[in-house]
Design a protein around this motif. Structure first.
Motif, short mmCIF file in Angstrom:
data_model
loop_
_atom_site.label_atom_id
_atom_site.label_comp_id
_atom_site.label_asym_id
_atom_site.label_seq_id
_atom_site.Cartn_x
_atom_site.Cartn_y
_atom_site.Cartn_z
N GLU A 1 -34.48 0.56 30.69
CA GLU A 1 -33.68 0.16 29.53
C GLU A 1 -32.42 1.02 29.44
N GLN B 1 -28.64 -0.36 29.62
CA GLN B 1 -27.63 -0.06 28.61
C GLN B 1 -26.40 0.60 29.23
N SER C 1 -24.46 -1.94 31.08
CA SER C 1 -23.78 -2.82 30.12
C SER C 1 -22.53 -2.14 29.55
N GLN C 2 -22.64 -0.86 29.19
CA GLN C 2 -21.49 -0.14 28.66
C GLN C 2 -20.38 -0.03 29.70
#
Length: 103
Positions: free
Chosen positions: A43, A47, A50-51
């Motif tokens: 996870e 993240q 994604s950032q």
């Protein structure tokens, strides 16, 4: 249970069962924690990815509109070296002035 041999057998059997249950519980908890850790790391990686993608897209969008800051890239390596030498000379001069005034 008057027979000590039968008593020892059941005592050993009960000991083995309790030991097996304790090992099973410990192993289950360890595997569960490892799975939980793996899921958390996945996870966090998702993240992070994604950032990174969001920032890259935002930078690309601003670059397309001409609003992005441009990075100074000197045309000549020698020019960069000369600039750095000049800055060092200025700093040395300022440092000498500071030292002469503080004495």
């Amino acid at each position: 249970m008057s027979n000590p041999l039968i008593h020892a057998f059941f005592l050993g059997r009960a000991t083995a069962e309790v030991f097996y249950e304790a090992v099973e519980q410990t192993l289950t908890e360890t595997v569960s924690n490892a799975g939980k850790f793996d899921a958390e790391q996945r996870e966090r990686l998702r993240q992070f990815t994604s950032q990174v993608m969001e920032r890259a897209q935002a930078a690309e969008a601003t670059a397309g509109t001409g609003e992005a800051t441009t990075v100074h890239q000197p045309a000549d390596l020698q020019e960069t070296i000369d600039d750095l030498r000049a800055e060092i000379a200025q700093l040395r001069s300022a440092l000498q002035k500071y030292r002469s005034h503080s004495e």
